[in-house]
Scaffold this motif. Structure first.
Motif, PDB file in Angstrom:
ATOM      1  N   ALA A   1       9.537  56.565 -16.620  1.00  0.00           N
ATOM      2  CA  ALA A   1       8.135  56.514 -16.208  1.00  0.00           C
ATOM      3  C   ALA A   1       7.961  55.570 -15.026  1.00  0.00           C
ATOM      4  N   ALA A   2       8.656  54.433 -15.063  1.00  0.00           N
ATOM      5  CA  ALA A   2       8.559  53.474 -13.968  1.00  0.00           C
ATOM      6  C   ALA A   2       9.133  54.052 -12.679  1.00  0.00           C
TER       7      ALA A   2
ATOM      8  N   GLY B   1       4.871  55.788  -4.917  1.00  0.00           N
ATOM      9  CA  GLY B   1       4.410  54.687  -4.090  1.00  0.00           C
ATOM     10  C   GLY B   1       3.698  53.598  -4.846  1.00  0.00           C
ATOM     11  N   GLU B   2       3.708  53.629  -6.169  1.00  0.00           N
ATOM     12  CA  GLU B   2       3.054  52.587  -6.950  1.00  0.00           C
ATOM     13  C   GLU B   2       3.945  51.346  -7.034  1.00  0.00           C
ATOM     14  N   THR B   3       3.328  50.212  -7.222  1.00  0.00           N
ATOM     15  CA  THR B   3       4.061  48.966  -7.461  1.00  0.00           C
ATOM     16  C   THR B   3       4.429  48.902  -8.941  1.00  0.00           C
TER      17      THR B   3
ATOM     18  N   SER C   1      -5.369  45.337  -5.913  1.00  0.00           N
ATOM     19  CA  SER C   1      -6.214  45.658  -4.754  1.00  0.00           C
ATOM     20  C   SER C   1      -5.405  46.313  -3.644  1.00  0.00           C
ATOM     21  N   ARG C   2      -4.099  46.158  -3.684  1.00  0.00           N
ATOM     22  CA  ARG C   2      -3.242  46.758  -2.667  1.00  0.00           C
ATOM     23  C   ARG C   2      -2.803  48.170  -3.038  1.00  0.00           C
ATOM     24  N   GLY C   3      -3.048  48.588  -4.263  1.00  0.00           N
ATOM     25  CA  GLY C   3      -2.641  49.914  -4.712  1.00  0.00           C
ATOM     26  C   GLY C   3      -2.366  49.913  -6.199  1.00  0.00           C
TER      27      GLY C   3
ATOM     28  N   ARG D   1      -1.984  49.846 -14.883  1.00  0.00           N
ATOM     29  CA  ARG D   1      -1.600  50.539 -16.114  1.00  0.00           C
ATOM     30  C   ARG D   1      -0.442  49.792 -16.757  1.00  0.00           C
ATOM     31  N   VAL D   2      -0.360  49.847 -18.083  1.00  0.00           N
ATOM     32  CA  VAL D   2       0.615  49.032 -18.810  1.00  0.00           C
ATOM     33  C   VAL D   2       1.344  49.885 -19.843  1.00  0.00           C
TER      34      VAL D   2
END
Length: 998
Positions: free
Chosen positions: A59-60, A67-69, A183-185, A217-218
């Motif tokens: 998933a990670a 493009g997610e952190t 805030s950056r994505g 998200r966690v």
């Protein structure tokens, strides 16, 4: 399981596609992503080793590919005793994940407190700033002074002042850091090992997540701790600080959010077929997949440990031998069991010794807290409890390890206690025998009687165990009786398909002064449970031949087994036919009707393969003998071979009706191997007749029974490959075919090696992977010729290879192959083989430019396939006709043929073929006018496979994405694109997209 250090995942190239899901986890991964999208929180839970971290990693990786952190926090057991350890690691992870370029320096005037609470300190990056640490990145410059000071203390970048850090400032600081990052994505935070979080970090993260925006998200990954507080006495309460612990010994539950805010996702064990795929993925032998699944209970970590034990064994482990378990596999089982306190393990030992364990039975046997103990064990994933109190261990390795590690006194006491409380006299006798270590003829006689009772009940597996126990309970001074019981035990094990028990009985008997007759009978029992794995049993055959010298009936039985070996393991049908003929003659000379019928059946099978005219008369003689004396089972019986001949001749309705009539009888009284043979044959018939849903169901049943019995799954995977090709997924079909190839190679089974390669080559050809299909089908050709197989109806590779040769611009070779097979098919009367050749012949005519002749031939071929009751073959002929009509520039005729093919496929439930037929034909792309009958000449030059690839690439797919969608290798895509560019005279993807526009 993968252990990931604190910090982000390794960087991926921008725009790279996400990785595939772990084996067997595609559905779970999709559900996880759905939960994250809808709720923002998800808790993955399950027993140790089940693969929770692998799912989170996948998933990670997918999130990162978008493009997610991604922040990865992996808590360790030692972290629970260190206040703020996990929170500090999270801050460090943020610092290494995100950096802000450029110098950031503001000198704090001397005499004033800096942001770390130190006089004269500087903001990181300015004069006097600390040269390293989390603040060197500049990520936390926007934190207010008190929050910055608290975070610095947490990360030990500032001395901890008397009284510790400001808990409110620290809470707000952690929350602000996460808000700034989001805030950056979008951000995905993965907390692996949530049960190891220290109380302070749990409190900080819970507060921060409560204030976090939806873009954070966690995923929490947690292994339940079933046995109460194991945190130790030094873990402080939340809010404590080093030197200021809270209440000693206070445990905590690491909940990062209110449980109702997240969906709890249980990671289940893998199914047996998924374990096989896992083993193949790790390059481990898959032929023992069923037994490995039983030993591991579907736990991937245990399964891989057992698989590596088998791979590391000095000699290959045969199906008839006990699994070789290395220290690693046992140690993993001990780790799982070790979390249980001694009283719970004592309860579990009793359950391991029982035949039908339940909470009530264990309590009556001396464990008054059985229900509580078993409930704790269930929470740990060691057992599963039913509503009626019955229980089952989640992995076969767990009870075997409990019994393995227990001393004799413990095992004896357990069996003695169980013998007093079980309600079944057969089970009571079993426990009494297992509680005693002294041979006792009176006890052995009781066990023998219990064996008969179990056999009458139809419980062959229990009868096999009891028969061996009766032999082992017989006093040594009565050698003749013990040997007789060992022979009975071996043959009982053969009836139950318990290869391990057959080998144990045979090994014991062969170490004694047994008669040649008894030695042969024991060896035959082992051979009869070997399944595909006959290659490693050469010594068994040699000694059986020696011991059967002068005993005509036994020699006939041995020759019969040799006839089977010669074709399966050696690929020599002529030698097999000779052995079968000798067996039939010997059996007939002593009036052994059953063996004679079996031998004639094998002979008839070989006569068919060799293309002689004697096959049907020999088979008719075998059927006559079976009417005199009913065979013990259908496997290798004349009745089932008659059905298979009907399958080869495409008399499919008759074949299916006969099998369906046998089904109730086999399910009621047949052996496991009989049922496997029946379901596999049904799947083959239904795949060809166009009953696609039924084919998938019966192939699945064949595989399930195969894996449950611990037999080699090669034949069942072959049947599934055919069924998936007909009505499932071409991707799954290719996967099953490759598995069947590997298992057959491991077993040395020449027959199913050719069949599985044929199934694979056919899928590759349909997918347009011509080079791979050509290589695979040529290997089939080599194998079949090496085995002297003449009859082309038994494995229809000729027409597929001819089409592959034609697609590879080897038309002359294709025509030569067709010219070779046609006379044989005519001589043997194989009419539907000739129809398949006609389809390939028509494509050769079209390639020569004789499209009118090709269209006429394909029209007639499609009609004759319909008359023969072969809808899938009819549909393939219609699709070929559409291709030819396009070459004739008759678009409306091509559309008509494709529509007819789609109708046929839809009626049969042939999902993959319907998808192929409903794709837009060459030269007719979306938006193209349909008024004319001519397609662009350049596009008409593309094959179906080339056009599918051209469309995907023209729509923007990368080579990797196109390869995944078409089930091809990247190299094949690259080679095919080169040909497309040459045919269309383009040099780039943009030019290709332009050329595809109407």
């Amino acid at each position: 399981m993968t252990t990931v250090p604190h910090g982000p995942l390794p960087p991926r190239a921008p725009g790279a596609a996400g990785p595939p899901a772990p084996v067997g986890r595609e559905e779970l991964l999709a559900r996880l992503e759905s939960v994250l999208h809808a709720r923002g929180r998800a808790l993955l839970t399950g027993p140790a080793g089940v693969g929770k971290t692998e799912v989170a990693l996948a998933a990670a990786a997918r999130a990162e590919s978008r493009g997610e952190t991604v922040l990865w926090l992996a808590a360790l057991p030692a972290d629970r005793a260190i206040p703020g350890a996990a929170a500090a690691a999270l801050v460090a992870s943020v610092a290494t994940t995100v950096t802000r370029p450029g110098p950031r320096a503001e000198t704090v005037p001397a005499g004033e407190d800096g942001p770390a609470g130190l006089p004269g300190a500087a903001v990181p990056g300015g004069p006097g700033a600390l040269p390293s640490g989390v603040f060197a990145s500049g990520v936390f410059d926007d934190l207010p002074g008190p929050q910055r000071t608290a975070v610095a203390m947490l990360c030990r970048e500032a001395p901890i002042q008397q009284g510790g850090w400001d808990p409110i400032a620290l809470r707000l600081g952690i929350a602000r850091i996460l808000r700034t990052l989001t805030s950056r994505g979008p951000v995905l935070l993965v907390v692996d090992g949530a049960e190891f979080l220290d109380p302070d970090s749990t409190d900080l993260l819970r507060f921060a997540l409560h204030l976090a925006p939806p873009s954070l998200r966690v995923i929490a990954v947690e292994t339940p701790e079933p046995y109460g507080d194991t945190h130790g006495a030094d873990a402080p309460e939340p809010g404590g600080a080093p030197g200021h612990p809270g209440r000693a010994g206070a445990g905590h539950t690491a909940h990062l959010w209110v449980p109702s805010e997240a969906d709890l996702l249980l990671v289940p064990p893998l199914q047996a077929d998924e374990i096989a795929e896992l083993l193949i993925h790790h390059r481990l032998p898959s032929r023992m997949a069923g037994r490995i699944h039983r030993a591991s209970g579907g736990n991937p970590r245990l399964a891989l440990a057992v698989g590596r034990s088998l791979a590391d064994a000095r000699t290959p482990v045969h199906h008839a031998e006990a699994l070789t378990l290395s220290g690693r596999a046992r140690d993993l089982a001990r780790q799982l069991l070790g979390a249980a306190p001694p009283p719970v393990r004592a309860t579990l030992l009793l359950a391991a010794l029982a035949l039908r364990p339940s909470a009530t039975l264990v309590r009556r046997a001396g464990r008054p807290n059985a229900e509580a103990d078993l409930a704790a064990a269930e929470r740990a994933g060691l057992v599963s409890l039913a509503e009626d109190g019955s229980l089952a261990f989640t992995a076969g390795l767990l009870p075997s390890t409990l019994v393995h590690d227990a001393c004799w006194a413990e095992r004896s006491a357990g069996h003695a206690a169980l013998a007093e409380v079980v309600d079944d006299p057969v089970e009571a006798v079993r426990h009494r025998a297992l509680a005693s270590d002294r041979p006792d003829e009176e006890l052995a006689a009781e066990v023998t009687a219990a064996t008969e009772a179990a056999r009458r009940r139809g419980n062959n597996a229990l009868a096999a165990e009891l028969a061996l126990l009766a032999a082992e309970s017989t006093p040594g001074r009565d050698g003749a009786r013990r040997i007789a019981r060992l022979v009975d035990a071996a043959e009982e094990a053969a009836r139950a398909a318990r290869a391990d028990l057959a080998m144990r009985a045979a090994t014991d008997l062969l170490a004694r002064d047994a008669s040649p007759t008894d030695r042969v009978r024991a060896r035959l029992a082992v051979l009869d449970t070997a399944g595909q794995g006959l290659t490693d049993l050469d010594d068994m055959y040699v000694h059986a031949m020696e011991d059967s010298e002068g005993a005509t009936a036994l020699r006939a039985a041995v020759q019969l087994r040799l006839a089977v070996k010669y074709v399966l393991a050696d690929g020599d049908p002529e030698r097999s036919r000779t052995a079968a003929m000798e067996s039939a003659a010997l059996a007939a000379s002593v009036g052994d009707v059953r063996t004679a019928a079996q031998a004639l059946t094998v002979q008839a099978r070989m006569e068919r393969a060799l293309g002689t005219s004697d096959s049907e008369p020999v088979l008719a003689r075998a059927r006559e003998l079976e009417l005199t004396e009913r065979p013990l089972g259908i496997r290798n019986a004349a009745q089932i071979l008659t059905i298979r001949h009907a399958l080869f001749d495409d008399r499919l309705t008759d074949a299916r009706d006969e099998l369906n009539a046998l089904l109730p009888l086999v399910q009621r009284r047949g052996s496991v191997e009989d049922a496997i043979e029946l379901f596999r044959t049904l799947a083959e018939i239904e795949s060809r007749i166009g009953a696609c849903a039924a084919a998938l169901a019966h192939a699945g049943q064949s595989l399930a029974l195969t894996l449950e019995a611990g037999l080699s799954p090669g034949p069942a995977w072959y049947a599934l490959a055919l069924a998936e090709t007909a009505g499932g997924s071409l991707g799954r079909a290719a996967s099953y075919a490759r598995r069947s190839v590997q298992a057959s190679e491991e077993e040395g089974d020449r027959v199913f090696l050719s069949r599985s390669r044929y199934a694979l080559g056919r899928v590759q050809l349909v997918n347009g992977d011509v080079a791979a299909a050509l290589e695979t089908l040529r290997r089939v050709q080599t194998d079949e010729r090496a085995q002297s197989t003449v009859d082309p109806s038994m494995l229809r590779w000729h027409e597929e290879l001819a089409e592959a040769l034609l697609a590879h611009d080897a038309a002359d070779d294709a025509l030569a192959l067709l010219a070779e097979v046609r006379p044989v098919a005519r001589r043997l009367g194989r009419s539907t083989v000739l129809l398949g050749c006609d389809r390939a012949q028509a494509l050769c005519l079209a390639a020569e430019g004789r499209t009118d002749e090709a269209a006429e031939l394909l029209t007639g071929t499609a009609s004759r396939f319909a008359e023969a009751g072969l809808p899938l073959e009819q549909g393939r002929a219609l699709m070929a006709l559409a291709r030819v009509e396009r070459k004739r520039r008759r678009r409306s005729a091509a559309q008509t043929a494709l529509h007819a093919a789609a109708t046929v496929f839809e009626r049969a439930g042939a999902v993959p073929w319907l998808a192929l037929a409903t794709e837009a034909p060459a030269g007719e792309l979306p938006g193209t006018a349909t008024g004319g009958d001519e397609a662009p000449t350049a596009l008409a030059s593309l094959t179906e496979a080339e056009l599918r690839l051209a469309r995907l690439v023209g729509q923007g797919a990368s080579n990797q994405e196109a390869a995944a969608k078409l089930f091809l290798s990247v190299k094949t895509v690259e080679a095919r694109l080169t040909r497309i560019y040459q045919k269309l005279d383009v040099r780039s993807r943009s030019q290709l997209a332009t050329a595809l526009r109407p």
